[in-house]
Scaffold this motif. Structure first.
Motif, PDB file in Angstrom:
ATOM      1  N   ASP A  20     -61.923   6.917   3.660  1.00 59.11           N
ATOM      2  CA  ASP A  20     -61.818   7.204   4.980  1.00 59.11           C
ATOM      3  C   ASP A  20     -63.026   7.644   5.535  1.00 59.11           C
ATOM      4  OD1 ASP A  20     -61.964  10.612   5.657  1.00 59.11           O
ATOM      5  OD2 ASP A  20     -61.066  10.287   3.784  1.00 59.11           O
ATOM      6  N   PHE A  21     -63.567   7.411   6.786  1.00 61.54           N
ATOM      7  CA  PHE A  21     -64.681   7.593   7.301  1.00 61.54           C
ATOM      8  C   PHE A  21     -65.017   9.233   7.355  1.00 61.54           C
ATOM      9  CE2 PHE A  21     -65.239   3.116   9.351  1.00 61.54           C
ATOM     10  CZ  PHE A  21     -65.767   2.584   8.217  1.00 61.54           C
ATOM     11  N   VAL A  22     -63.915   9.662   7.907  1.00 61.58           N
ATOM     12  CA  VAL A  22     -64.132  11.005   8.636  1.00 61.58           C
ATOM     13  C   VAL A  22     -64.321  12.173   7.771  1.00 61.58           C
ATOM     14  CG1 VAL A  22     -62.825  12.581  10.096  1.00 61.58           C
ATOM     15  CG2 VAL A  22     -62.815  10.267  10.765  1.00 61.58           C
ATOM     16  N   TYR A  24     -61.251  13.652   6.052  1.00 62.46           N
ATOM     17  CA  TYR A  24     -59.858  14.223   6.257  1.00 62.46           C
ATOM     18  C   TYR A  24     -59.610  15.589   5.792  1.00 62.46           C
ATOM     19  CZ  TYR A  24     -58.315  10.211   9.128  1.00 62.46           C
ATOM     20  OH  TYR A  24     -58.271   9.319  10.073  1.00 62.46           O
ATOM     21  N   GLY A  47     -55.990   4.959  14.653  1.00 64.37           N
ATOM     22  CA  GLY A  47     -57.188   4.343  14.163  1.00 64.37           C
ATOM     23  C   GLY A  47     -57.012   4.962  12.662  1.00 64.37           C
ATOM     24  N   PHE A  49     -57.780   2.447  10.185  1.00 64.89           N
ATOM     25  CA  PHE A  49     -58.798   1.604   9.133  1.00 64.89           C
ATOM     26  C   PHE A  49     -58.076   1.183   7.928  1.00 64.89           C
ATOM     27  CE2 PHE A  49     -63.049   0.391   7.423  1.00 64.89           C
ATOM     28  CZ  PHE A  49     -62.940  -1.016   7.888  1.00 64.89           C
ATOM     29  N   ASP A  72     -52.609   1.351  14.399  1.00 66.47           N
ATOM     30  CA  ASP A  72     -53.861   0.544  14.412  1.00 66.47           C
ATOM     31  C   ASP A  72     -53.570  -0.893  14.948  1.00 66.47           C
ATOM     32  OD1 ASP A  72     -56.740   1.240  12.572  1.00 66.47           O
ATOM     33  OD2 ASP A  72     -56.187  -0.935  13.228  1.00 66.47           O
ATOM     34  N   ILE A  73     -54.539  -1.456  15.403  1.00 58.01           N
ATOM     35  CA  ILE A  73     -54.174  -2.771  15.843  1.00 58.01           C
ATOM     36  C   ILE A  73     -54.438  -3.711  14.476  1.00 58.01           C
ATOM     37  CG2 ILE A  73     -56.493  -3.139  16.495  1.00 58.01           C
ATOM     38  CD1 ILE A  73     -55.411  -4.705  19.189  1.00 58.01           C
ATOM     39  N   TYR A  93     -66.895  -2.159  10.725  1.00 58.32           N
ATOM     40  CA  TYR A  93     -65.534  -2.265  10.034  1.00 58.32           C
ATOM     41  C   TYR A  93     -65.888  -3.912   9.214  1.00 58.32           C
ATOM     42  CZ  TYR A  93     -64.251   0.759  13.787  1.00 58.32           C
ATOM     43  OH  TYR A  93     -64.248   1.410  14.748  1.00 58.32           O
ATOM     44  N   GLN A 102     -57.742  -6.158   6.539  1.00 59.32           N
ATOM     45  CA  GLN A 102     -57.800  -4.738   6.904  1.00 59.32           C
ATOM     46  C   GLN A 102     -56.177  -4.421   6.506  1.00 59.32           C
ATOM     47  OE1 GLN A 102     -58.419  -3.578  10.851  1.00 59.32           O
ATOM     48  NE2 GLN A 102     -57.910  -1.413  10.488  1.00 59.32           N
ATOM     49  N   SER A 123     -53.041   0.246  20.846  1.00 59.88           N
ATOM     50  CA  SER A 123     -52.522   1.754  21.117  1.00 59.88           C
ATOM     51  C   SER A 123     -52.158   1.765  22.664  1.00 59.88           C
ATOM     52  CB  SER A 123     -53.445   2.790  20.909  1.00 59.88           C
ATOM     53  OG  SER A 123     -54.738   2.452  21.470  1.00 59.88           O
ATOM     54  N   ASP A 140     -59.080   8.126  16.604  1.00 62.37           N
ATOM     55  CA  ASP A 140     -60.317   7.653  16.034  1.00 62.37           C
ATOM     56  C   ASP A 140     -59.962   6.092  16.084  1.00 62.37           C
ATOM     57  OD1 ASP A 140     -62.701   7.254  15.028  1.00 62.37           O
ATOM     58  OD2 ASP A 140     -62.162   7.431  12.788  1.00 62.37           O
TER      59      ASP A 140
END
Ligand SMILES: C[S@@+](CC[C@H](N)C(=O)[O-])C[C@H]1O[C@@H](n2cnc3c(N)ncnc32)[C@H](O)[C@@H]1O
Length: 215
Positions: A20-22, A24, A47, A49, A72-73, A93, A102, A123, A140
């Motif tokens: 995870d980028f954040v 968490y 979001g 990822f 997430d898309i 990404y 992904q 979204s 995100d």
């Protein structure tokens, strides 16, 4: 390209594990400190990822009989928003994925967690019935201001009093995101009892007021 270099330096060593980028953990610390698990409702993330953060939220939520809605898309090319130094989010990404799907990476990460509800959609096409309550939401996803506003609306209307909504990318290399969040806070100031910025992770958290006019 400074942004891309920073992302790769910070996160490349972990790319083989669910990433995870954040970070968490700071979100979970806040959720626990505010005992959000005692409120009625689920968690939502827009979001996700590669699902590293989804896994962390879901393990916590499972202990308290809650679900995590993960929106997430799953199209890493979908967000061409550029940072102040001209790096496109989609290029970050794609660099991480190194040609992997992904969705597959995400599905491997969340496999076995039966409290994750994955919503594979843009979204802007997502909505929830009023009966679906959230105690915590994290945004995100797409970094275009119209998406930030959209994602806020999806969660805020179903967030319980005392619940918390967080945004990533506050006060960092995406100034339009920061401006948009500031405008949202200004518009909803009467409904917000507290904001808390976690500067190292570029997060801002909004606590929803218990009842109109009450702290
Ligand atoms: C910064 S990443 C999320 C990182 C994740 N929060 C973490 O820390 O690991 C942003 C995500 O938003 C997703 N995204 C982009 N445009 C979207 C859209 N229109 N609807 C839903 N998700 C979108 C991308 O596919 C990507 O996975």
């Amino acid at each position: 390209m400074q942004t891309l270099r920073r992302f790769l330096q910070n996160f490349w060593p972990q790319k083989s594990i669910a990433l995870d980028f954040v970070g968490y953990e700071v979100l979970l610390d806040f959720i626990k400190a505010r005992s959000l698990h005692r409120l009625e409702g689920d968690l939502i993330e827009i979001g996700c990822f590669m699902g590293g953060g989804t896994v962390k939220l879901a393990r916590f939520a499972r202990k308290h009989g809650k679900r995590v809605f993960a929106v997430d898309i799953f199209d890493p090319a979908a967000d061409a928003t550029t940072t102040s130094d001209g790096t496109r989010m989609c290029d970050i990404y794609l660099a991480f994925l190194e040609g992997r799907s992904q969705l597959k990476v995400y599905e491997e990460a969340v496999g076995g967690l039966d409290n994750v509800v994955t919503i594979r959609q843009d979204s802007k096409t997502v909505s929830f019935p009023a009966s679906q309550k959230f105690v915590f939401g994290f945004i995100d996803g797409n970094h275009q201001p119209d998406y930030v506003r959209n994602d806020f609306s999806i969660i805020w209307s179903n967030l319980v009093p005392g619940g918390v909504l967080g945004f990533h990318d506050y006060n960092t290399e995406l100034p339009e995101v920061t401006d948009c969040i500031d405008a949202i806070i200004a518009t909803h100031t009467e409904e917000i009892t507290e904001t808390q910025e976690i500067k190292p992770q570029h997060i801002i958290l909004l606590v929803k007021r218990q009842r109109a006019g009450k702290p």
